[in-house]
Scaffold this motif. Structure first.
Motif, short mmCIF file in Angstrom:
data_model
loop_
_atom_site.label_atom_id
_atom_site.label_comp_id
_atom_site.label_asym_id
_atom_site.label_seq_id
_atom_site.Cartn_x
_atom_site.Cartn_y
_atom_site.Cartn_z
N THR A 1 0.83 -1.20 0.00
CA THR A 1 0.00 0.00 0.00
C THR A 1 0.87 1.25 0.00
O THR A 1 0.62 2.20 -0.75
N LEU A 2 1.90 1.26 0.82
CA LEU A 2 2.78 2.41 0.90
C LEU A 2 3.57 2.61 -0.40
O LEU A 2 3.78 3.74 -0.84
N LYS A 3 3.98 1.53 -1.02
CA LYS A 3 4.68 1.63 -2.30
C LYS A 3 3.78 2.26 -3.36
O LYS A 3 4.22 3.11 -4.14
N HIS A 4 2.51 1.84 -3.39
CA HIS A 4 1.56 2.42 -4.33
C HIS A 4 1.35 3.90 -4.06
O HIS A 4 1.26 4.72 -4.98
N ARG A 5 1.29 4.24 -2.79
CA ARG A 5 1.10 5.65 -2.41
C ARG A 5 2.31 6.49 -2.84
O ARG A 5 2.15 7.61 -3.33
N VAL A 6 3.49 5.96 -2.66
CA VAL A 6 4.71 6.67 -3.08
C VAL A 6 4.69 6.88 -4.59
O VAL A 6 5.01 7.97 -5.08
N GLN A 7 4.30 5.86 -5.34
CA GLN A 7 4.21 5.99 -6.79
C GLN A 7 3.20 7.06 -7.19
O GLN A 7 3.46 7.87 -8.08
N GLN A 8 2.06 7.08 -6.52
CA GLN A 8 1.03 8.07 -6.80
C GLN A 8 1.54 9.48 -6.49
O GLN A 8 1.38 10.40 -7.29
N LEU A 9 2.18 9.64 -5.34
CA LEU A 9 2.70 10.95 -4.97
C LEU A 9 3.80 11.40 -5.92
O LEU A 9 3.90 12.59 -6.24
N THR A 10 4.60 10.46 -6.39
CA THR A 10 5.65 10.79 -7.35
C THR A 10 5.05 11.28 -8.65
O THR A 10 5.51 12.28 -9.23
N ARG A 11 3.99 10.62 -9.12
CA ARG A 11 3.30 11.06 -10.34
C ARG A 11 2.70 12.45 -10.15
O ARG A 11 2.81 13.32 -11.02
N GLU A 12 2.06 12.67 -9.01
CA GLU A 12 1.45 13.97 -8.73
C GLU A 12 2.52 15.06 -8.67
O GLU A 12 2.32 16.17 -9.17
N HIS A 13 3.64 14.74 -8.06
CA HIS A 13 4.74 15.70 -7.97
C HIS A 13 5.23 16.07 -9.37
O HIS A 13 5.44 17.25 -9.68
N HIS A 14 5.40 15.08 -10.22
CA HIS A 14 5.86 15.31 -11.58
C HIS A 14 4.87 16.20 -12.34
O HIS A 14 5.26 17.15 -13.03
N THR A 15 3.58 15.91 -12.20
CA THR A 15 2.55 16.70 -12.85
C THR A 15 2.60 18.15 -12.38
O THR A 15 2.53 19.09 -13.18
N ARG A 16 2.74 18.33 -11.08
CA ARG A 16 2.79 19.70 -10.53
C ARG A 16 4.05 20.43 -10.95
O ARG A 16 4.03 21.64 -11.19
N GLN A 17 5.14 19.70 -11.07
CA GLN A 17 6.38 20.32 -11.54
C GLN A 17 6.21 20.84 -12.96
O GLN A 17 6.64 21.94 -13.29
N GLU A 18 5.57 20.02 -13.81
CA GLU A 18 5.33 20.44 -15.19
C GLU A 18 4.41 21.66 -15.25
O GLU A 18 4.64 22.59 -16.02
N ARG A 19 3.37 21.68 -14.42
CA ARG A 19 2.46 22.81 -14.39
C ARG A 19 3.18 24.06 -13.90
O ARG A 19 2.95 25.17 -14.42
N LEU A 20 4.05 23.90 -12.92
CA LEU A 20 4.81 25.03 -12.39
C LEU A 20 5.74 25.59 -13.46
O LEU A 20 5.85 26.81 -13.63
N GLU A 21 6.41 24.72 -14.20
CA GLU A 21 7.28 25.17 -15.28
C GLU A 21 6.49 25.94 -16.33
O GLU A 21 6.94 26.97 -16.84
#
Length: 56
Positions: A10-30
């Motif tokens: 469960t925690l591994k899946h959550r980390v993957q989800q948070l990593t994807r969200e972080h990447h998306t937000r980084q792209e939006r910020l750029e």
């Protein structure tokens, strides 16, 4: 032991989800930063036009 394996998965899946969200937000910020730079350039160009018009 099974509970730990389940929680770990469960925690591994959550980390993957948070990593994807972080990447998306980084792209939006750029993108937002790029848009802001463009807007600053437009404002500077308009300011230059105003100064030229006042000097005539």
């Amino acid at each position: 032991m099974q509970a730990l394996v389940t929680e770990n998965t469960t925690l591994k899946h959550r980390v993957q989800q948070l990593t994807r969200e972080h990447h998306t937000r980084q792209e939006r910020l750029e993108g937002a930063r790029s848009n802001l730079r463009f807007a600053y350039k437009r404002v500077a160009a308009f300011e230059a036009e105003l100064l030229e018009a006042r000097q005539r």
